[in-house]
Design an enzyme around this catalytic site. Structure first.
Site, short mmCIF file in Angstrom:
data_model
loop_
_atom_site.label_atom_id
_atom_site.label_comp_id
_atom_site.label_asym_id
_atom_site.label_seq_id
_atom_site.Cartn_x
_atom_site.Cartn_y
_atom_site.Cartn_z
N ARG A 61 -6.59 2.49 17.77
CA ARG A 61 -6.38 0.80 17.54
C ARG A 61 -5.96 0.21 19.04
NH1 ARG A 61 -3.27 0.38 11.92
NH2 ARG A 61 -5.08 0.52 10.36
N LYS B 295 -4.67 6.24 14.53
CA LYS B 295 -4.76 5.49 13.20
C LYS B 295 -6.30 5.45 12.71
CE LYS B 295 -0.51 4.46 12.76
NZ LYS B 295 0.30 5.23 11.90
N GLY C 71 -4.97 8.33 5.19
CA GLY C 71 -4.13 9.01 5.90
C GLY C 71 -2.83 9.43 4.95
N ASP D 216 1.77 -1.03 11.78
CA ASP D 216 0.46 -1.45 11.25
C ASP D 216 0.33 -3.04 11.55
OD1 ASP D 216 0.08 1.26 10.12
OD2 ASP D 216 0.74 0.51 8.41
N LYS E 4 0.57 -1.15 0.01
CA LYS E 4 0.21 0.11 0.07
C LYS E 4 0.76 1.16 -0.03
CE LYS E 4 -2.71 0.83 3.74
NZ LYS E 4 -2.76 2.36 3.99
N ARG F 158 2.94 6.03 -3.35
CA ARG F 158 3.96 6.67 -3.72
C ARG F 158 4.26 6.50 -5.22
NH1 ARG F 158 4.21 5.62 1.52
NH2 ARG F 158 5.64 6.93 3.11
#
Ligand code: S3P
Length: 429
Positions: free
Chosen positions: A347, A343, A95, A316, A23, A28
């Site tokens: 979380r 996040k 985000g 993550d 991701k 990018r």
């Protein structure tokens, strides 16, 4: 809201899988293709909702981005190819899109407005807005620019030296993207190493960057050139299968073509430290990002402490690591992870609440959680709370639950792994 009954009724997970593209790298690749001159081809792009939001924003900014079979092709016309959008830029749940794109918009000579969903509207943007203002950007938004909707009037930027108050790759990347357009040299100082995909991509697109320990510098006024980006499989998605194999009986999963950038492999360190049966084979012909095959088998696990510089390398993966810890003997302490609170959901609260609902022994703390294992999980009704990684973690949890699990809001997984439940099902025996 859609509800899924998870009653896989299987005892082991076995087989080989290639998880979808990374991701962070997919976002990018689109952004760098958009600001470069010439054609960029992105292979193994992640067709998840977040990365599709990035494509839609850059199309609105006037960039020609097309899909050819499974590849994305971007016809970049350099920085000046970006044009004032006629309508708002909607980042959805992402985000990364928000923060990195603000770094690009800060230096473009036009006005734009960035909006997102209810989760984005709660995520702090001051972390990028304040340093961007120091560079000369003109940004307004709710609560003095901390929350979306955010309006930005691009202007000429001056370079800064900036010490990051939090270890965040999104903030670092935002400021590097702004720095590439500024006058002079911009230097970012990191409190701990975070994912370095932006640094690698600047070099891959022909730009210059200097990295000395925790200091990263870019010269301004750089022009980049389009190229081919091979996106490796996302280790953050692979993590769900790694944990499933470790905690289920009679299991072995081989994950091929996974990105093994050392700034992302904290999950492997944790599995090894907990005593998991795991092996790694690096691909010899990998391009600019390291790639390899990970094999995980059924494991006997012990509790450990997870803290300090390790945290940004697995930020993550902490929801799925919490599930892993429920199946380890003894106590696992996760600390220095206060970033989890900002996040897609909080979380710390989400993991503690939803896993406790299934019978786990988890105490939330100010900066992490304390998990005591090994616990038998029963069934129940739980929710992703709209957070893709909480949804996938609960999907894996259901595999070891004694009774059935009802998962509310399961479609949240579309953000980073649209076929997650199908791929999981295919490996269950
Ligand atoms: C990301 C950086 C991390 C991570 C996010 C993706 C990135 O966020 O949690 O999923 O692509 O740069 P922070 O930089 O806020 O830690």
């Amino acid at each position: 809201m859609e509800v899924k009954q998870l009653n896989f009724n299987r005892h082991s997970i076995q087989g080989t899988i290639k998880v979808p593209g990374d991701k962070s790298i997919s976002h990018r690749a689109i952004m760098f293709g958009a600001i470069s001159s010439g054609k960029t081809i992105v292979r193994n792009f992640l067709f998840g909702a977040d990365c599709l939001s990035t494509i839609s924003c850059f199309r609105k900014l006037g960039v020609n981005i097309i899909q050819e079979d499974n590849e994305i092709v971007i016809y970049g016309e350099g920085w000046s190819g970006l044009k004032e959008p006629a309508s708002v830029l909607d980042v959805g749940n992402s985000g990364t899109t928000t923060r990195l794109m603000l770094g690009i918009l800060a230096g473009r000579p036009f006005h734009s407005v960035v909006i997102g969903d209810d989760s984005i509207a709660k995520r702090p943007m001051n972390r990028v807005v304040l340093p961007l203002r120091q560079m000369g950007a003109k940004i307004n938004g709710r609560e003095n620019g901390n929350y979306t909707p955010i309006a930005i009037q691009g202007s000429p930027l001056t370079s800064i030296t900036y010490e990051l108050p939090v270890a965040s790759a999104q903030v670092k990347s935002c400021l590097l993207l702004a720095g590439l357009q500024a006058n002079g040299e911009t230097t970012i100082i990191e409190p701990a190493a975070t994912r370095d995909h932006t640094e690698k991509m600047i070099q891959h697109f022909g730009g210059e960057i200097s990295i000395r320990n925790n200091q990263i510098s870019v010269q301004g006024n750089q022009q980049l050139t389009g190229t081919v980006v091979d996106v490796p499989g996302d280790i953050s998605s692979a993590a769900f299968f790694m944990v499933a194999a470790a905690i289920m009986g009679n299991s072995e999963v081989k994950l091929e073509n996974v990105g093994l950038n050392p700034t992302r492999t904290g999950i492997i360190d944790v599995l090894i430290k907990m005593g998991a049966d795991i092996s790694i084979e690096m691909n010899k012909d990998a391009s600019y990002e390291p790639v390899g095959t990970i094999t995980v088998r059924t494991s006997i696990l012990k509790g450990i402490e997870i803290s300090g510089d390790l945290i940004p390398r697995l930020i993550d993966e902490l929801p799925i690591i919490a599930l892993l810890a429920t199946q380890a003997e003894g106590t696992t302490i996760i600390k220095n992870a206060e970033e989890l609170k900002v996040k897609e959901t909080n979380r710390i609260d989400a993991v503690a609440r939803e896993l406790s609902q299934l019978g786990a022994n988890i105490v939330p703390t100010e900066d992490g959680m304390i998990i005591t294992g090994k616990t038998t999980l029963h069934g129940g009704t739980v929710s992703s709370l709209g957070d893709h990684r909480i949804g996938m973690m609960l999907g894996v949890a259901s595999l070891i639950c004694k009774e059935k699990v009802i998962l509310e809001d399961y479609e949240a997984v579309e953000v980073s792994y649209p076929n997650f439940f199908e791929d999981l099902q295919a490996l269950l025996k």
